[in-house]
Write an enzyme that holds these catalytic residues in place. Structure first.
Site, short mmCIF file in Angstrom:
data_model
loop_
_atom_site.label_atom_id
_atom_site.label_comp_id
_atom_site.label_asym_id
_atom_site.label_seq_id
_atom_site.Cartn_x
_atom_site.Cartn_y
_atom_site.Cartn_z
N ASP A 86 61.25 132.47 4.81
CA ASP A 86 60.86 131.09 5.12
C ASP A 86 61.95 130.36 5.92
O ASP A 86 63.08 130.24 5.47
CB ASP A 86 60.62 130.38 3.78
CG ASP A 86 60.12 128.94 3.91
OD1 ASP A 86 59.92 128.50 5.06
OD2 ASP A 86 59.95 128.30 2.86
N HIS A 130 61.11 123.87 0.26
CA HIS A 130 61.59 124.97 1.10
C HIS A 130 63.12 125.06 1.05
O HIS A 130 63.81 124.05 1.14
CB HIS A 130 61.14 124.78 2.55
CG HIS A 130 59.65 124.71 2.71
ND1 HIS A 130 58.88 125.83 2.92
CD2 HIS A 130 58.80 123.66 2.66
CE1 HIS A 130 57.61 125.47 3.01
NE2 HIS A 130 57.53 124.17 2.87
ZN ZN Z 1 53.54 127.11 4.05
ZN ZN Z 2 53.65 126.24 0.79
#
Ligand code: ZN
Ligand code: ZN
Length: 555
Positions: A196, A367
């Site tokens: 990510d 995130h």
């Molecule tokens: Zn996503």
């Molecule tokens: Zn997500």
């Protein structure tokens, strides 16, 4: 010495690269294909009238016999939203956490596809065999419960795909990310890491989701006696849980507003991901029974989406709630890039109606920031790295981070959608480019709005439309009625009758000319009308609307 392994597999992202959203990546080893995620993207500003954007599944359709299943990392729209559309053509089993599958099933019910599709719930630590693929689901943290990373193993090696993730030692639901499993896999050898990149530009660590609970407590304490309205993402079940916790502590009833919020809260409660005392949830119609200080509304619309419940409350068009003096509105989210001006409009509207608006301190990201990414890279120690989830700048930044940790440049691949990366122990290379033009969904139509239609919509939105209707006698060009000139989005007719009169004259003159020159054939006549009108409007007004001549014939 270990025998060198010459096996290779292909990794092909069909979406999610150089964009936020529409995550879908396929992995191909010989005659087996496994697809990770199947999300939507929200339309860009230039895509007028488009509801959502879905990936192009042509490659999967072409290799249908090889596709073994969809593997879902978590239940966010940008990872599951396109499933109902793609499963229509590529009907293979879908694997995911109970919550993700519950949310997928909400969609499949809406599309009447429950009976025709197969879903399988898995839990963290579980392994699934799909053809020659072994898929292991690894617990991570994110802004939705039960997010998984995947260890995807084939004879060519193991790929770790993180999905969306962060490291949260004190998550709201479930336990902290399974760092030791990442470390074990790292020790065994990982061919490639796909991770990510959303927050690859941000330094430090993300705060724990549980810090938000403290902010809620403070606000609930401070705003006693006043009506509270909290807007957040429907999918952020953990956030909703913390609002519920504060409501419980401060004895407020909870009212849920907005279709997606009602759906998600329903599914999450049923499956046990959201814990709420009995009788706490109240219908909006009953709000009159309670004093302002006895309720909290949880609503969609934190991104300023014009049709969402919060925007309607702010605009005074909500059926039950209008914002009043003394209301406290909490925006528990951050605007997604591009949404800032919508959010700003809602905040202005709310203030104008006398509400107090709190839009800081009640959000943390789902995130990983740089230090978390570094930890994961260090545990996994991959031979190759492929940054995923993000615009180019995010992918680039994440690639730099991997390089700084010692990975060689030639072992890092920034891919574009459609790139087919072939990878094995001896290295990787982009060997093919798969066509994958995303499809636009407008209402019930999928893919029937293409570039031509979009260009028309853009032109209409910028320059407006003029329609010329004229009835002529068959065989001649003698005008029986009209020409009538109608415009939309061009000039306000009542104040511009001159313009319309002039336009009419131009059309009459053009038809006379056609007669003189003996021009026949509708296409040609229409073209002449369009041309002369376009020239006239450009010369007199410097404008260029879309012109649509309609010529009818009578006997
Ligand atoms: Zn996503
Ligand atoms: Zn997500």
């Amino acid at each position: 010495m270990k025998k060198t392994n010459n096996e290779k597999l292909k990794i092909i992202p069909l979406g999610g690269m150089n964009q936020v959203g529409m995550n879908i990546t396929l992995f191909q080893y010989k005659d087996d294909i496994v697809v990770v995620d199947c999300g939507i993207a929200f339309p860009g500003e230039e895509m007028l009238g488009i509801d959502l954007v879905i990936p192009d599944a042509s490659y999967l359709k072409m290799h249908l016999k090889k596709v073994r299943g969809f593997v879902i990392t978590h239940g966010h729209e940008d990872h599951i939203g396109a499933l109902p559309y793609i499963l229509k053509d590529v009907n293979v089993p879908v694997y995911g956490s109970r919550l993700a599958i519950g949310l997928v099933e909400n969609k499949l019910k809406e599309h009447g596809m429950m009976g025709s599709t197969t879903r399988k719930s898995v839990s963290a630590g579980q392994k699934v065999k799909l053809g020659q693929f072994n898929i292991e689901f690894i617990r991570t943290n994110h802004s939705i419960a039960d997010a998984f990373a995947l260890a995807i193993t084939t004879p060519a090696g193991t790929i770790i795909h993180t999905g969306d993730f962060k490291i949260d030692y004190t998550p709201i639901h479930g336990r902290a990310i399974d760092l030791s499993r990442f470390a074990e896999l790292g020790r065994q050898g990982v061919l490639a890491l796909m991770a990510d990149s959303t927050n690859a530009e941000r330094k430090g660590y993300t705060m724990s989701e549980s810090t938000v609970g403290k902010s809620f407590d403070m606000i609930f304490e401070e705003k006693k006696g006043r009506r509270l309205i909290v807007a957040t993402f429907a999918s952020n079940v953990d956030r909703v849980q913390q609002i519920v916790n504060a409501a419980k502590h401060y004895r407020r009833k909870v009212i849920v507003q907005g279709r997606s919020m009602v759906n998600v809260v329903g599914t999450a409660s049923e499956l046990g991901y959201l814990k709420m005392p009995k009788n706490m949830l109240t219908e909006i119609g009953d709000i009159g029974k309670y004093k302002d200080g006895q309720v909290v509304l949880v609503t969609t619309g934190s991104q300023g989406e014009p049709m969402a419940a919060l925007s309607r409350m702010a605009a005074g068009t909500h059926r039950f709630i209008s914002i009043q003096e003394g209301d406290v509105v909490i925006l528990s989210s951050k605007p997604i890039p591009g949404n800032e001006k919508y959010v700003s409009k809602v905040i202005n509207d709310l203030y104008r109606r006398g509400a107090e608006v709190i839009y800081e301190d009640t959000h943390v990201s789902g995130h990983a920031h740089q230090e978390e990414l570094k930890l994961l890279h260090t545990l996994v120690k991959p031979q190759h790295f492929i940054p995923v989830h993000g615009e180019y700048r995010h992918l680039k930044k994440h690639a730099e981070l991997a390089e700084n940790l010692g990975l060689k440049k030639q072992n890092i691949f920034i891919l574009d959608n459609g790139d087919a990366l072939e990878i094995g122990q001896s290295g990787g290379a982009i060997v093919d480019k798969i066509a994958c033009q995303p499809l636009l969904v407008d209402g019930l139509g999928v893919g029937d709005v293409g570039n031509v239609v979009l260009r028309d919509r853009q032109k209409l939105s910028q320059d407006g439309l003029i329609i010329v209707v004229v009835t002529i006698k068959k065989g001649t060009l003698e005008i029986v009625s009209g020409p009538d000139v109608v415009s939309r989005g061009f000039v306000y007719v009542r104040e511009s009758s001159d313009v319309m009169d002039d336009a009419q004259k131009v059309v009459v003159k053009t038809l006379e000319k056609c007669q003189e020159k003996n021009i026949r054939g509708w296409a040609k006549i229409k073209n002449e009308v369009r041309q002369s009108l376009r020239e006239h409007l450009w010369q007199t007004m410097k404008r260029n609307p879309m012109i649509l001549p309609v010529i009818m014939e009578v006997d």
